[in-house]
Scaffold this motif. Structure first.
Motif, PDB file in Angstrom:
ATOM      1  N   PHE A 143       0.846  -1.198   0.000  1.00  0.00           N
ATOM      2  CA  PHE A 143       0.000   0.000   0.000  1.00  0.00           C
ATOM      3  C   PHE A 143       0.880   1.247   0.000  1.00  0.00           C
ATOM      4  CE2 PHE A 143      -4.000  -1.844   2.312  1.00  0.00           C
ATOM      5  CZ  PHE A 143      -4.021  -2.898   1.407  1.00  0.00           C
ATOM      6  N   THR A 144       0.386   2.298  -0.664  1.00  0.00           N
ATOM      7  CA  THR A 144       1.090   3.581  -0.678  1.00  0.00           C
ATOM      8  C   THR A 144       0.096   4.698  -0.425  1.00  0.00           C
ATOM      9  OG1 THR A 144       2.676   2.736  -2.307  1.00  0.00           O
ATOM     10  CG2 THR A 144       2.567   5.120  -1.996  1.00  0.00           C
ATOM     11  N   ILE A 145       0.386   5.510   0.588  1.00  0.00           N
ATOM     12  CA  ILE A 145      -0.458   6.657   0.896  1.00  0.00           C
ATOM     13  C   ILE A 145       0.186   7.914   0.323  1.00  0.00           C
ATOM     14  CG2 ILE A 145       0.618   7.086   3.152  1.00  0.00           C
ATOM     15  CD1 ILE A 145      -2.192   7.835   4.192  1.00  0.00           C
ATOM     16  N   SER A 146      -0.650   8.811  -0.199  1.00  0.00           N
ATOM     17  CA  SER A 146      -0.149  10.067  -0.749  1.00  0.00           C
ATOM     18  C   SER A 146      -1.209  11.142  -0.554  1.00  0.00           C
ATOM     19  CB  SER A 146       0.192   9.916  -2.233  1.00  0.00           C
ATOM     20  OG  SER A 146      -0.968   9.554  -2.976  1.00  0.00           O
ATOM     21  N   ARG A 147      -0.812  12.396  -0.748  1.00  0.00           N
ATOM     22  CA  ARG A 147      -1.780  13.481  -0.619  1.00  0.00           C
ATOM     23  C   ARG A 147      -1.463  14.577  -1.623  1.00  0.00           C
ATOM     24  NH1 ARG A 147      -1.762  15.503   5.337  1.00  0.00           N
ATOM     25  NH2 ARG A 147      -3.144  17.165   4.577  1.00  0.00           N
ATOM     26  N   VAL A 173      -6.452  12.909  -0.307  1.00  0.00           N
ATOM     27  CA  VAL A 173      -5.511  11.899   0.167  1.00  0.00           C
ATOM     28  C   VAL A 173      -5.873  10.590  -0.525  1.00  0.00           C
ATOM     29  CG1 VAL A 173      -4.664  10.607   2.143  1.00  0.00           C
ATOM     30  CG2 VAL A 173      -5.144  13.044   2.367  1.00  0.00           C
ATOM     31  N   TYR A 174      -4.849   9.830  -0.905  1.00  0.00           N
ATOM     32  CA  TYR A 174      -5.069   8.596  -1.649  1.00  0.00           C
ATOM     33  C   TYR A 174      -4.429   7.403  -0.943  1.00  0.00           C
ATOM     34  CZ  TYR A 174      -5.860  12.176  -5.194  1.00  0.00           C
ATOM     35  OH  TYR A 174      -6.312  13.274  -5.879  1.00  0.00           O
ATOM     36  N   LEU A 175      -4.987   6.238  -1.199  1.00  0.00           N
ATOM     37  CA  LEU A 175      -4.371   4.996  -0.738  1.00  0.00           C
ATOM     38  C   LEU A 175      -4.342   4.037  -1.922  1.00  0.00           C
ATOM     39  CD1 LEU A 175      -3.194   3.535   1.771  1.00  0.00           C
ATOM     40  CD2 LEU A 175      -5.450   2.458   2.026  1.00  0.00           C
ATOM     41  N   GLN A 176      -3.159   3.870  -2.498  1.00  0.00           N
ATOM     42  CA  GLN A 176      -2.971   2.906  -3.587  1.00  0.00           C
ATOM     43  C   GLN A 176      -2.725   1.538  -2.962  1.00  0.00           C
ATOM     44  OE1 GLN A 176      -3.077   3.264  -7.045  1.00  0.00           O
ATOM     45  NE2 GLN A 176      -2.893   1.030  -7.027  1.00  0.00           N
ATOM     46  N   MET A 177      -3.569   0.587  -3.306  1.00  0.00           N
ATOM     47  CA  MET A 177      -3.479  -0.756  -2.721  1.00  0.00           C
ATOM     48  C   MET A 177      -3.168  -1.755  -3.827  1.00  0.00           C
ATOM     49  SD  MET A 177      -6.673  -0.614  -0.042  1.00  0.00           S
ATOM     50  CE  MET A 177      -7.894  -0.644  -1.349  1.00  0.00           C
ATOM     51  N   ASP A 178      -2.003  -2.363  -3.764  1.00  0.00           N
ATOM     52  CA  ASP A 178      -1.575  -3.355  -4.745  1.00  0.00           C
ATOM     53  C   ASP A 178      -1.417  -4.711  -4.070  1.00  0.00           C
ATOM     54  OD1 ASP A 178       0.577  -0.784  -6.001  1.00  0.00           O
ATOM     55  OD2 ASP A 178      -1.362  -1.386  -6.803  1.00  0.00           O
ATOM     56  N   SER A 179      -1.342  -5.741  -4.882  1.00  0.00           N
ATOM     57  CA  SER A 179      -1.176  -7.114  -4.378  1.00  0.00           C
ATOM     58  C   SER A 179      -2.171  -7.410  -3.262  1.00  0.00           C
ATOM     59  CB  SER A 179       0.261  -7.318  -3.866  1.00  0.00           C
ATOM     60  OG  SER A 179       1.192  -7.074  -4.894  1.00  0.00           O
ATOM     61  N   LEU A 180      -3.410  -7.088  -3.519  1.00  0.00           N
ATOM     62  CA  LEU A 180      -4.439  -7.246  -2.492  1.00  0.00           C
ATOM     63  C   LEU A 180      -4.647  -8.710  -2.127  1.00  0.00           C
ATOM     64  CD1 LEU A 180      -6.871  -4.499  -3.723  1.00  0.00           C
ATOM     65  CD2 LEU A 180      -5.971  -4.671  -1.406  1.00  0.00           C
ATOM     66  N   LYS A 181      -4.988  -8.914  -0.864  1.00  0.00           N
ATOM     67  CA  LYS A 181      -5.211 -10.255  -0.322  1.00  0.00           C
ATOM     68  C   LYS A 181      -6.632 -10.315   0.253  1.00  0.00           C
ATOM     69  CE  LYS A 181      -0.377 -10.471   1.208  1.00  0.00           C
ATOM     70  NZ  LYS A 181       0.524 -10.665   2.384  1.00  0.00           N
TER      71      LYS A 181
END
Length: 122
Positions: free
Chosen positions: A67-71, A78-86
């Protein structure tokens, strides 16, 4: 401060989603913003946070590297990029505002938005 999370949905394991948090109010730049999540039958838990300037962030161990948080302070977003989700990432995700990005307890966050559902299928 008012917050509204969006961008949730259903995705297969290994997929990606990007959550957005729209923060209204003139004090946006004065607040650290965090993402929390709550799965059915479980306590609401800290996921990630970002400092007022965006130069510092903090993640819970289970999402580090995925996960990567950015603003974007110009857009109050504000964003939350979620990769390789489980499948274990399945939860309602909330954004919240506080005075420090180092706070991981939900009790330190006086401002909350409505959540957005994320469902990850196996």
């Amino acid at each position: 401060v008012q917050l509204q999370a969006s961008g949730g949905g259903m995705v297969q394991a290994g997929g990606s989603l990007k959550l957005s948090c729209n923060v209204s109010g003139r004090t946006f730049n004065n607040n650290a913003i965090s993402w929390f999540r709550q799965a059915p039958g479980k306590e609401r838990e800290f996921v990630a946070s970002i400092s007022r300037s965006g130069s510092n962030s903090y993640y819970t161990d289970s999402v580090k590297g995925r996960f990567t948080i950015s603003r974007d302070n110009a857009k109050n977003m504000v964003y939350l990029q979620m990769d390789s989700l489980k499948p274990e990432d399945t939860a309602i995700y909330y954004c919240a505002a506080s005075t420090s990005y180092l706070y991981t307890s939900r009790l330190a966050y006086p401002y909350w938005g409505r959540g957005t559902q994320v469902t990850v299928s196996s």
